[in-house]
Structures are given as structure tokens and as C-alpha cells.
Design an enzyme around this catalytic site. Structure first.
Site, mmCIF file in Angstrom:
data_model
loop_
_atom_site.group_PDB
_atom_site.id
_atom_site.type_symbol
_atom_site.label_atom_id
_atom_site.label_comp_id
_atom_site.label_asym_id
_atom_site.label_seq_id
_atom_site.Cartn_x
_atom_site.Cartn_y
_atom_site.Cartn_z
ATOM 1 N N THR A 83 0.855 -1.185 0.000
ATOM 2 C CA THR A 83 0.000 0.000 0.000
ATOM 3 C C THR A 83 0.897 1.244 0.000
ATOM 4 O O THR A 83 2.112 1.152 -0.096
ATOM 5 C CB THR A 83 -0.916 0.042 1.240
ATOM 6 O OG1 THR A 83 -0.118 0.306 2.406
ATOM 7 C CG2 THR A 83 -1.666 -1.276 1.422
ATOM 8 N N ARG A 84 0.253 2.416 0.126
ATOM 9 C CA ARG A 84 0.997 3.674 0.187
ATOM 10 C C ARG A 84 1.413 3.996 1.631
ATOM 11 O O ARG A 84 1.862 5.114 1.935
ATOM 12 C CB ARG A 84 0.139 4.789 -0.405
ATOM 13 C CG ARG A 84 0.928 5.990 -0.934
ATOM 14 C CD ARG A 84 0.094 6.846 -1.883
ATOM 15 N NE ARG A 84 -1.208 7.181 -1.342
ATOM 16 C CZ ARG A 84 -1.468 8.241 -0.587
ATOM 17 N NH1 ARG A 84 -0.505 9.087 -0.257
ATOM 18 N NH2 ARG A 84 -2.690 8.462 -0.152
ATOM 19 N N LYS A 85 1.299 3.021 2.521
ATOM 20 C CA LYS A 85 1.718 3.198 3.912
ATOM 21 C C LYS A 85 3.216 2.917 4.009
ATOM 22 O O LYS A 85 3.657 1.868 4.487
ATOM 23 C CB LYS A 85 0.916 2.278 4.826
ATOM 24 C CG LYS A 85 -0.568 2.610 4.838
ATOM 25 C CD LYS A 85 -1.361 1.628 5.666
ATOM 26 C CE LYS A 85 -2.855 1.968 5.656
ATOM 27 N NZ LYS A 85 -3.663 0.988 6.412
ATOM 28 N N THR A 86 3.991 3.879 3.554
ATOM 29 C CA THR A 86 5.446 3.733 3.481
ATOM 30 C C THR A 86 6.122 4.746 4.390
ATOM 31 O O THR A 86 5.508 5.701 4.862
ATOM 32 C CB THR A 86 5.939 3.929 2.043
ATOM 33 O OG1 THR A 86 5.467 5.190 1.542
ATOM 34 C CG2 THR A 86 5.421 2.821 1.135
ATOM 35 N N THR B 116 4.788 -3.128 4.575
ATOM 36 C CA THR B 116 5.741 -2.032 4.754
ATOM 37 C C THR B 116 5.714 -1.478 6.173
ATOM 38 O O THR B 116 6.744 -1.089 6.710
ATOM 39 C CB THR B 116 5.448 -0.891 3.762
ATOM 40 O OG1 THR B 116 4.035 -0.596 3.772
ATOM 41 C CG2 THR B 116 5.865 -1.284 2.349
#
Length: 301
Positions: free
Chosen positions: A138-141, A274
Site C-alpha cells: 500500500t501507500r503506507k510507506t 511495509t
């Protein structure tokens, strides 16, 4: 032995150099006192992997050492699963330069390998159920570290999902509430996204999913559905809109991913790949014996 594709060509050289410079600048913004203490004679250091996992992050490791004038000779292939203790690479250069890059390079390699390991475990758990869809991140970086983490997902066998806000139009609950309705949000997005960008809508119920599918969404994210609700909902959507891609997300982990896969689920996304990845442990040791292939006896862990 399985072959692993060389994914390093995905990474723009200029971006690699810039990241390496920024990371080194953060770690050594003034004097390098330790570097003065060791001097600038030529040394060889061996990179060891000390915990099990998938090797990932080689291009970033190499770029960091190139920036400080050192060279890297890889003894393993990126994407390989290794067990401790494994020799991974040799680094050659001046002592002060090598130690300047050491911690930055190890941090990057350990983090990338941890993400790749999580991705590999989740992908394997899904595939062992006989499912042929995509496991995605996901964009949870980590801020400032998205490119390495997205790269590591690919090395581990998972999909990146969207890289940033401009690579896919994802309309989540806040977008819908701010727009007034799912239909209005999709209409607004289509006006500016054109033919090149897909539209994904986060849905919390069958009714929302049918509305999103009916007004032209390409991807339906069924968010936080329990497995017993997820599969009948996905089946109903596919019956009316067979070309819609269905993504399951929310509360999915490596341990329970097998419960979420199914014939009507195309993508499963996991933020934990992530957010919660445990780093793989690496050490870089300068050999006391500077012969070409020093024995393990010459290293202290």
C-alpha cells in the site's frame, strides 16, 4: 534453483545517486571523527546476513558505496532467500570511506530485505491456497523511503499497488463524503483523469460497491470485510460487473491471508508489508586478514 529477475533497471540512476547523497548527508553533515581515526588505507570488508530472509536493496547499497568511492562485489543474487550466517558481498575501498557508508548502507539493506521478506511470505501463503491474484503493498510507506520500499515489494514478489497519488485515482471514504456521493466523486475524477488513469473506490458495503461499479469505477476495494462477508459480496458484484477488479483490504496479514483469497478476489493489499516488516540483520566486517578470501575466523560478530 529459481532464477530472480534483475529489477535494478527500474531505478533511474540520477534518483539513486540523489537518495544516496541525501542519506549520507543526514548521517555526516559535519566532521567524520571516526574516519580520521582509521585513516585512508585500502581495506576489504565482508557483508554478512545474520538472520533469515530475502535479500533486497542491492542497488541502493551499491549507490551509497559508489558515492563514497567504494566498490561492491556481490556474492549472492538479489531476491534469494538466505539463512544465517551467509556471505552476501565484499566491499573494497579506503577505510575511512567504507566506514562512512557502512551504517547508511546497512540500514537501507536491512529495511529493504525486511519488506521483501514480508512480501515473499504473504505471497507464498496466498499462492499455496491455489489463488492466482496479486498480493500488493500500500501507500503506507516510510516518509523519504518510499522508492526503496516499493522496490523491495517487487523483489519479494508482491505488487507495488499505486506508487503515489498520480498513478491511480483512489477515492476513499473521505473523498466520497467531501464530494457528496460515490457517483459524484467518480464523475469528478473521470473529468480530469481521462482515459489513462484507472479509478478505484473504497467501499464498506455491497450497496456502495454496486453504486461504484455502476457509475464506472474500474476497481472496487472491499475494505475491512470479514472473510465470511467478503466472498459473497464479491460474488454478487462480479455477477453484474464481471470486468470490475475487486480488491480486498483491511486487517489482512500473512497469517490470515488464505481466508481472504477466493475466485472473485483479484487483489489483496496489506499495509503490514511495509508498516510492520521486521528488518533483516546484516553486518559489514573489515577483515583482519586482507587476503582475497578470509576465513570466518577473522571476523567477530
Amino acid at each position: 534453483m529459481a532464477s530472480h529477475p534483475n529489477l535494478s533497471h527500474l531505478l533511474p540512476a540520477a534518483r539513486l545517486r540523489q537518495l544516496a547523497r541525501d542519506w549520507l548527508q543526514e548521517d555526516a553533515s559535519s566532521f567524520d571523527y571516526g574516519g580520521y581515526a582509521v585513516g585512508n588505507h585500502q581495506v576489504c570488508a565482508v557483508l554478512f546476513c545474520k538472520s533469515p530472509g530475502v535479500l533486497a536493496g542491492f542497488p541502493f547499497f551499491e549507490a551509497i558505496f559508489a558515492e563514497v568511492g567504494c566498490s561492491v562485489e556481490w556474492l549472492q543474487t538479489e531476491g534469494t532467500w538466505v539463512e544465517p550466517v551467509t556471505r552476501v558481498a565484499e566491499v573494497h575501498g579506503r577505510a575511512n570511506d567504507l566506514l562512512l557508508g557502512e551504517r547508511v548502507a546497512l540500514n537501507c539493506l536491512g529495511r529493504c530485505s525486511g519488506v521483501a521478506t514480508s512480501a515473499a511470505k504473504a505471497s507464498r501463503a496466498a499462492q499455496e491456497s491455489g489463488w492466482h491474484g496479486e498480493v500488493a503493498g500500500t501507500r503506507k510507506t516510510t516518509p523519504g523511503f518510499r522508492l526503496p520500499e516499493k522496490y523491495a515489494l517487487l523483489v519479494g514478489g508482491a505488487s507495488c499497488h499505486r506508487y503515489d497519488l498520480g498513478s491511480l485515482i483512489m477515492l476513499k471514504d473521505n473523498h466520497v463524503w467531501a464530494s457528496g456521493s460515490i457517483t459524484q466523486a467518480v464523475h469528478n475524477a473521470r473529468r480530469v483523469g481521462g482515459f489513462a488513469l484507472k479509478v478505484e473506490v473504497e467501499c464498506g458495503s455491497l450497496e456502495e460497491a454496486l453504486e461504484a461499479s455502476g457509475c464506472g469505477a474500474d476497481i472496487i476495494m472491499l475494505d475491512n470485510f470479514a472473510p465470511e462477508d467478503l466472498h459473497p459480496t464479491a460474488s454478487t458484484i462480479k455477477a453484474s460487473f464481471p470486468r470490475v477488479t475487486i480488491e480486498a483490504s483491511g486487517g489482512i496479514t500473512e497469517q490470515n491471508v488464505a481466508r481472504f483469497v477466493g475466485p472473485n478476489i483479484d487483489v489483496i493489499s496489506l499495509g503490514c508489508l511495509t508498516q510492520s516488516a521486521k528488518v533483516v540483520d546484516f553486518s559489514l566486517k573489515i577483515s583482519r586478514d586482507q587476503t582475497p578470501k578470509p576465513s570466518l575466523r577473522n571476523f567477530v560478530f
